[in-house]
Write a protein that holds these residues in place. Structure first.
Motif, short mmCIF file in Angstrom:
data_model
loop_
_atom_site.label_atom_id
_atom_site.label_comp_id
_atom_site.label_asym_id
_atom_site.label_seq_id
_atom_site.Cartn_x
_atom_site.Cartn_y
_atom_site.Cartn_z
N GLY A 11 96.20 45.11 126.05
CA GLY A 11 96.09 43.71 125.63
C GLY A 11 94.72 43.40 125.04
N LYS A 12 93.65 43.91 125.66
CA LYS A 12 92.30 43.70 125.13
C LYS A 12 92.12 44.41 123.80
N MET A 13 92.67 45.62 123.69
CA MET A 13 92.61 46.34 122.42
C MET A 13 93.30 45.54 121.31
N LEU A 14 94.47 45.01 121.63
CA LEU A 14 95.25 44.26 120.64
C LEU A 14 94.50 43.00 120.20
N SER A 15 93.83 42.36 121.16
CA SER A 15 93.06 41.17 120.82
C SER A 15 91.94 41.50 119.84
N GLN A 39 88.33 51.80 120.00
CA GLN A 39 88.14 53.06 120.72
C GLN A 39 87.79 52.81 122.17
N ALA A 40 88.62 53.29 123.09
CA ALA A 40 88.24 53.26 124.50
C ALA A 40 87.08 54.25 124.68
N THR A 41 86.02 53.80 125.34
CA THR A 41 84.85 54.65 125.50
C THR A 41 84.52 54.86 126.98
N ARG A 42 84.26 56.11 127.32
CA ARG A 42 83.93 56.48 128.70
C ARG A 42 82.43 56.53 128.93
N PHE A 43 81.63 56.22 127.91
CA PHE A 43 80.20 56.48 128.01
C PHE A 43 79.33 55.25 127.81
N THR A 44 79.92 54.06 127.95
CA THR A 44 79.12 52.83 127.90
C THR A 44 78.61 52.47 129.29
N ILE A 47 77.70 56.50 117.72
CA ILE A 47 78.95 56.17 118.40
C ILE A 47 78.78 56.38 119.90
N SER A 48 79.57 55.66 120.69
CA SER A 48 79.52 55.87 122.13
C SER A 48 80.63 56.83 122.58
N ASP A 49 81.69 56.93 121.78
CA ASP A 49 82.79 57.85 122.09
C ASP A 49 83.68 57.91 120.86
N SER A 50 84.29 59.04 120.63
CA SER A 50 85.31 59.14 119.58
C SER A 50 86.39 60.11 119.98
N THR A 51 86.10 60.98 120.94
CA THR A 51 87.05 62.04 121.27
C THR A 51 88.09 61.63 122.30
N TYR A 52 87.87 60.50 122.98
CA TYR A 52 88.88 60.03 123.92
C TYR A 52 90.10 59.57 123.12
N ALA A 53 91.25 60.15 123.40
CA ALA A 53 92.45 59.90 122.60
C ALA A 53 93.00 58.49 122.78
N PHE A 54 92.59 57.79 123.83
CA PHE A 54 93.10 56.44 124.10
C PHE A 54 92.42 55.47 123.13
N LYS A 55 93.14 55.10 122.07
CA LYS A 55 92.59 54.21 121.06
C LYS A 55 93.72 53.51 120.34
N MET A 56 93.40 52.34 119.79
CA MET A 56 94.36 51.59 118.97
C MET A 56 93.79 51.53 117.55
N GLU A 96 85.55 48.97 117.02
CA GLU A 96 85.10 48.31 118.25
C GLU A 96 85.25 49.30 119.40
N TYR A 97 84.34 49.20 120.38
CA TYR A 97 84.37 50.08 121.54
C TYR A 97 84.66 49.26 122.79
N LEU A 98 85.60 49.76 123.59
CA LEU A 98 86.02 49.06 124.79
C LEU A 98 85.79 49.96 126.00
N PRO A 99 84.89 49.57 126.92
CA PRO A 99 84.63 50.42 128.09
C PRO A 99 85.90 50.71 128.87
N ALA A 100 86.04 51.98 129.27
CA ALA A 100 87.25 52.39 129.99
C ALA A 100 86.98 53.65 130.78
N GLY A 101 87.13 53.56 132.08
CA GLY A 101 87.04 54.75 132.90
C GLY A 101 88.36 55.50 132.87
N VAL A 102 88.29 56.81 133.00
CA VAL A 102 89.50 57.62 133.03
C VAL A 102 90.08 57.57 134.44
#
Length: 241
Positions: free
Chosen positions: A107-111, A121-126, A157-166, A200-206
């Motif tokens: 939902g946050k990604m879509l917004s 991009q969901a980022t694990r490194f913020t 960039i803070s992350d690009s390789t995490y596949a979780f992205k919109m 846009e980068y969205l903090p996300a823990g795995v």
């Protein structure tokens, strides 16, 4: 045309798919929208039919398609690109069926993407607590990759390789996807940047601890290096990415 396709590349076992679909259906019931789900597998047609029957009986309201890529050992990029090709939605999001990704962030990604981003991009490194969900050696790989991305491509960039992205599906397909392995993930983000798109980068823990066990440096590493080489060539005007 749907607004969003949730594309689920299922590279390994399909046994956990019903549990994943239960979680996804619960999220979509609480957050209704114009959404379709596309699951792509390497597995046999009989398994696909069984899972499709499960979805149709339990969630008849769910827009759901299940695709099988011919062959039993297709790589991640091949599976993901098939799902993207079959999507007719404005936006697409790549989601793992194995529990790593926090689907509540969709939902946050879509917004963010509705506000004009081409990639979220969901980022694990913020946040420090998020980075701890990644194995140490993969944090080192990430640090090196981000360093050379900044040097060669001129983007921090803070992350690009995490596949979780919109991403804006039409925009990304227009710039072209060529990678067939896991490097398709940074390809989406980096091509979005180099084509002038907004990322846009969205903090996300795995969610699954110690993620990264499926990545093989000897198998997937060349694709990441090749992206940086092609991106640098694009930056200095030799060739399009």
């Amino acid at each position: 045309m749907n607004e969003l396709s949730i594309i689920v590349p299922c590279l390994a076992s399909v046994e956990g798919l019903p549990e994943f679909i239960d979680e996804l259906a619960e999220y979509l019931m609480e957050n209704p929208g114009d959404v379709e789900t596309i699951v792509v597998t390497n597995k046999s047609l009989s398994q696909n039919i069984s899972i499709a029957d499960y979805v149709n009986k339990k969630y008849p309201w769910l827009k759901f398609r299940m695709l099988q890529k011919i062959g039993q050992s297709n790589s991640y990029g091949v599976i993901a690109r098939l799902g993207i090709a079959y999507s007719s939605s404005r936006y697409a999001v790549l989601v793992s069926p194995y529990g790593e990704d926090d689907i509540s962030l969709i939902g946050k990604m879509l917004s963010l993407i509705r506000k004009g981003a081409q990639v979220v991009q969901a980022t694990r490194f913020t946040l420090p607590e998020d980075s701890q969900t990644v194995q140490l050696r993969f944090r080192i790989y990430q640090h090196i990759f981000r360093f050379f991305t900044k040097i060669l491509l001129g983007h921090k960039i803070s992350d690009s390789t995490y596949a979780f992205k919109m991403f804006d599906r039409v925009f990304i397909q227009a710039v072209g996807l060529t990678q067939t392995v896991r490097s398709i993930s940074p390809e989406i983000t980096l091509k979005g940047l180099l084509a002038g798109g907004k990322v846009e980068y969205l903090p996300a823990g795995v969610r699954t601890k110690q993620i990264g066990s499926k990545f093989k440096l000897h198998k997937d590493g060349f694709g990441y290096i090749w992206l940086l080489i092609r991106g640098f060539g694009h930056r200095i005007g030799i060739t399009w990415f």
